[in-house]
Design a protein around this motif. Structure first.
Motif, PDB file in Angstrom:
ATOM      1  N   SER A  33      23.479  35.298 102.083  1.00 61.65           N
ATOM      2  CA  SER A  33      22.060  35.618 101.942  1.00 61.65           C
ATOM      3  C   SER A  33      21.476  35.983 103.311  1.00 61.65           C
ATOM      4  O   SER A  33      22.165  35.888 104.339  1.00 61.65           O
ATOM      5  CB  SER A  33      21.321  34.409 101.367  1.00 61.65           C
ATOM      6  N   LEU A  68      14.428  31.707 100.020  1.00 60.94           N
ATOM      7  CA  LEU A  68      14.337  33.165 100.116  1.00 60.94           C
ATOM      8  C   LEU A  68      13.084  33.692  99.419  1.00 60.94           C
ATOM      9  O   LEU A  68      12.518  34.715  99.822  1.00 60.94           O
ATOM     10  CB  LEU A  68      15.590  33.798  99.507  1.00 60.94           C
ATOM     11  N   LEU A  73      21.383  37.027  95.346  1.00 63.17           N
ATOM     12  CA  LEU A  73      20.907  36.477  96.621  1.00 63.17           C
ATOM     13  C   LEU A  73      21.591  37.117  97.831  1.00 63.17           C
ATOM     14  O   LEU A  73      21.417  36.668  98.953  1.00 63.17           O
ATOM     15  CB  LEU A  73      21.128  34.952  96.656  1.00 63.17           C
ATOM     16  N   LYS A  74      22.362  38.147  97.603  1.00 62.99           N
ATOM     17  CA  LYS A  74      23.080  38.802  98.716  1.00 62.99           C
ATOM     18  C   LYS A  74      22.111  39.569  99.601  1.00 62.99           C
ATOM     19  O   LYS A  74      21.204  40.248  99.115  1.00 62.99           O
ATOM     20  CB  LYS A  74      24.126  39.755  98.128  1.00 62.99           C
ATOM     21  N   ASP A  75      22.313  39.456 100.904  1.00 62.90           N
ATOM     22  CA  ASP A  75      21.442  40.130 101.865  1.00 62.90           C
ATOM     23  C   ASP A  75      21.706  41.636 101.815  1.00 62.90           C
ATOM     24  O   ASP A  75      22.816  42.086 102.126  1.00 62.90           O
ATOM     25  CB  ASP A  75      21.733  39.588 103.271  1.00 62.90           C
ATOM     26  N   SER A 131      18.260  27.490  98.191  1.00 60.09           N
ATOM     27  CA  SER A 131      18.289  28.776  98.899  1.00 60.09           C
ATOM     28  C   SER A 131      17.429  29.805  98.174  1.00 60.09           C
ATOM     29  O   SER A 131      16.740  30.616  98.813  1.00 60.09           O
ATOM     30  CB  SER A 131      19.731  29.279  99.000  1.00 60.09           C
ATOM     31  N   TRP A 132      17.509  29.775  96.853  1.00 62.89           N
ATOM     32  CA  TRP A 132      16.663  30.702  96.087  1.00 62.89           C
ATOM     33  C   TRP A 132      15.182  30.463  96.416  1.00 62.89           C
ATOM     34  O   TRP A 132      14.413  31.405  96.630  1.00 62.89           O
ATOM     35  CB  TRP A 132      16.911  30.494  94.597  1.00 62.89           C
ATOM     36  N   GLN A 172      21.633  29.776 106.123  1.00 59.23           N
ATOM     37  CA  GLN A 172      21.669  30.785 105.078  1.00 59.23           C
ATOM     38  C   GLN A 172      22.659  30.310 104.015  1.00 59.23           C
ATOM     39  O   GLN A 172      23.454  29.387 104.267  1.00 59.23           O
ATOM     40  CB  GLN A 172      22.125  32.145 105.631  1.00 59.23           C
ATOM     41  N   VAL A 227      25.838  34.708  95.766  1.00 63.45           N
ATOM     42  CA  VAL A 227      25.974  35.312  97.099  1.00 63.45           C
ATOM     43  C   VAL A 227      26.614  36.702  97.037  1.00 63.45           C
ATOM     44  O   VAL A 227      26.527  37.466  98.001  1.00 63.45           O
ATOM     45  CB  VAL A 227      26.794  34.414  98.049  1.00 63.45           C
TER      46      VAL A 227
END
Length: 366
Positions: free
Chosen positions: A180, A106, A169-171, A102-103, A271, A165
């Motif tokens: 994310s 993103l 990586l939090k949106d 995920s990292w 996500q 999260v």
């Protein structure tokens, strides 16, 4: 009638393959009793758990979605267990694959090249591999027990994912939800069937099964793994290097579990969220043994375990049963499998009861 347990002269090949079938039947019988105790009709409960979720084409596609991560993890675990390496850490390796993949996804959100998705998948697989390297190093150089180290690393991986999260990586536009940003199309797995969520991750699992079968049955490396697993002293006498085999088994398993993790977040989820896995790595342990460590058996067991997950959700929706019913079925399946496996090496001996011999009374005349 007298019932005794005695050891078989040699393990029963028939019971080896009959044991999983008996375990499934006993699980269904025990499940019927539990449904009755919950005030539900047992037939309705079993239908809701095992038939209703796959009663249409969309349900069948969801079965593939659920089975994909379990299949990938179980294939790697089968190699470890064949080599007598007790890796319980597929869950943590899956989570690390999801986290680091995920990292990467993103980080490359603005990239559109064809290389982006393979790079993201590779990042996830390498992350799982590196996470499995830790117990391999500890076992080979410090003689630690890999059961304990892999279990502890599962919790470390989960807490790292939760930190990510809730933190880096939090949106920022996600209304403070611990998740994310949604992945772009460039880092999302393609679908196998339009109109469903069935993605190419299932193909990864099937391809892994073929590769594992070739590895274990057609290569010298697979032969070494089996020999070390059956009798380590024989492997040492033959000159096999056990440390290299430990590295190979654990790293292969870690890479497949990491691939399962990134396939989940870049496939049906789209996500990174805290609930990436409802325990796929742990379920894969049951699947590996239920499938007798054979790729075809593992494939069938993966579908069954995926059905249990879907049945648990369907039971909650239709019957108002707790979601934990699915976990209960998994536990019963493992319990009955271990119980039936006892009959591989032992058997019940039933013999007719022999009444004690009556003595003859001899009269004495005075």
């Amino acid at each position: 009638m007298k019932i005794a347990i005695e050891r078989r002269p040699q393990d029963s090949s028939l019971m080896k393959y009959l044991s999983p079938v008996l375990a499934v039947l006993l699980t269904l019988m025990a499940g019927s009793v539990i449904f009755a105790l919950q005030g539900q009709d047992p037939w309705t409960g079993l239908y809701t758990f095992f038939i209703l979720p796959i009663s249409d084409s969309y349900g069948l596609s969801e079965l593939g979605v659920k089975a994909a991560p379990i299949l990938l993890c179980a294939m790697g675990l089968a190699v470890c267990f064949r080599a007598n390496i007790w890796n319980i850490g597929a869950e943590g390796q899956l989570l690390m694959g999801a986290l680091m993949g995920s990292w990467a996804a993103l980080s490359w959100m603005d990239s559109e090249g064809a290389w982006v998705l393979p790079a993201v998948l590779m990042t996830g697989a390498v992350a799982g591999l590196l996470w499995a390297l830790i117990p391999a190093l500890l076992r080979n150089h410090f003689n630690t027990n890999e059961i304990l180290t892999t279990i502890m690393l599962n919790y470390v991986a989960l807490n790292l994912l939760l930190y990510a999260v809730h933190g880096p990586l939090k949106d920022p536009h996600g209304f403070n939800f611990p998740e994310s940003a949604l992945f772009t199309d460039a880092v999302t797995l393609p679908l196998l069937l339009e109109g469903t969520r069935l993605h190419i991750g299932l193909a990864f699992g099937l391809l892994a099964g073929v590769c594992i079968w070739v590895l274990m049955t057609r290569t010298f490396l697979g032969f070494q793994l089996k020999v070390i697993g059956l009798d380590a002293s024989a492997g040492h006498f033959a000159g096999f290097r056990e440390r290299r085999l430990v590295y190979f088994s654990l790293l292969l398993c870690g890479a497949l579990a990491g691939l399962a993790g990134i396939s989940e977040v870049s496939g049906p989820i789209g996500q990174l969220v805290p609930s990436v896995s409802p325990g796929y790595g742990y379920a894969a342990i049951i699947v590996a043994f239920l499938g007798r460590l054979h790729p075809i058996g593992i494939l069938l067991a993966s579908l069954l375990m995926a059905l249990v997950y879907m049945g648990g959700e369907m039971g909650q929706i239709d019957l108002g049963l707790p979601l934990a019913m699915g976990s209960l079925f998994q536990g019963m399946l493992l319990f009955f499998l271990l119980a039936c496996d006892f009959l591989i090496s032992y058997r019940l001996k039933i013999s007719a009861h022999q009444p004690p011999a009556q003595g003859h009374h001899v009269g004495v005349n005075g």
